[in-house]
Design an enzyme around this catalytic site. Structure first.
Site, short mmCIF file in Angstrom:
data_model
loop_
_atom_site.label_atom_id
_atom_site.label_comp_id
_atom_site.label_asym_id
_atom_site.label_seq_id
_atom_site.Cartn_x
_atom_site.Cartn_y
_atom_site.Cartn_z
N HIS A 24 0.79 -1.23 0.00
CA HIS A 24 0.00 0.00 0.00
C HIS A 24 0.82 1.29 0.00
O HIS A 24 0.31 2.33 -0.37
CB HIS A 24 -1.00 0.00 1.16
N HIS A 25 2.09 1.25 0.37
CA HIS A 25 2.93 2.46 0.36
C HIS A 25 3.69 2.65 -0.96
O HIS A 25 4.23 3.72 -1.20
CB HIS A 25 3.96 2.44 1.49
#
Length: 174
Positions: free
Chosen positions: A158-159
């Site tokens: 997700h980053h």
């Protein structure tokens, strides 16, 4: 509910990360995915290996130079005479002047935003398998094969951005 997971995702196993000024054991360790898979199986769900959708879906999100970097970074690190995991320690200021980066050290800085995302020997294989699990979960929903699905993703994603890694994430699976 189908739960997609490839055991090769366990192969991602960096030794340390830089945290608060010290090298510490890598926080996103194998024990985390083992606990999740154990709980999922105990709850009565089967773990299903995803099909290999290839690079095309991944390449719609991530830039070709970044994907090339991820696939080759650990070997380039070793070829440069370095031991252990490939980890950034200098971050070039890209927008200030034109740069031609041709060293693994510079590329690690160019394609990352922190020092908590080292690239170990099998990080690419694990990140690729992670992406396949996410794609399989979405494909199942889009095909109407199930009302819900889950893609277990390790390392997480997700980053990660289109052309950078960070926060333990290599390929964006969101």
């Amino acid at each position: 509910m189908p739960v997609f997971y490839d055991p090769v995702q366990r192969a991602h196993n960096p030794a340390t990360e830089l945290h608060n000024g010290s090298f510490v054991p890598y926080a996103e360790h194998i024990g985390r995915i083992d606990a999740l898979t154990g709980a999922i199986v105990e709850a009565g769900y089967d773990l299903t290996a995803p099909q290999d959708f290839g690079m095309a879906p991944i390449a719609t999100i991530h830039s070709p130079p970044y994907l090339d970097f991820l696939q080759n970074a650990h070997q380039r690190w070793r070829n440069a005479g370095r031991q252990g995991d490939a980890s950034g320690y200098a971050w070039p200021v890209i927008g200030r002047r034109p740069l031609t980066l041709n060293r693994i050290d510079a590329d690690l800085g160019q394609f990352s935003f922190d020092a908590s995302t080292p690239i170990a020997e099998h990080s690419w294989r694990s990140a690729y398998a992670n992406a396949q699990s996410a794609i399989a979960a979405v494909d199942t929903l889009l095909a109407g094969a199930a009302p819900a699905s889950c893609g277990l993703c390790r390392p997480p994603g997700h980053h990660a951005g289109a052309d950078y890694m960070g926060g333990y994430c290599y390929l964006n699976n969101v």
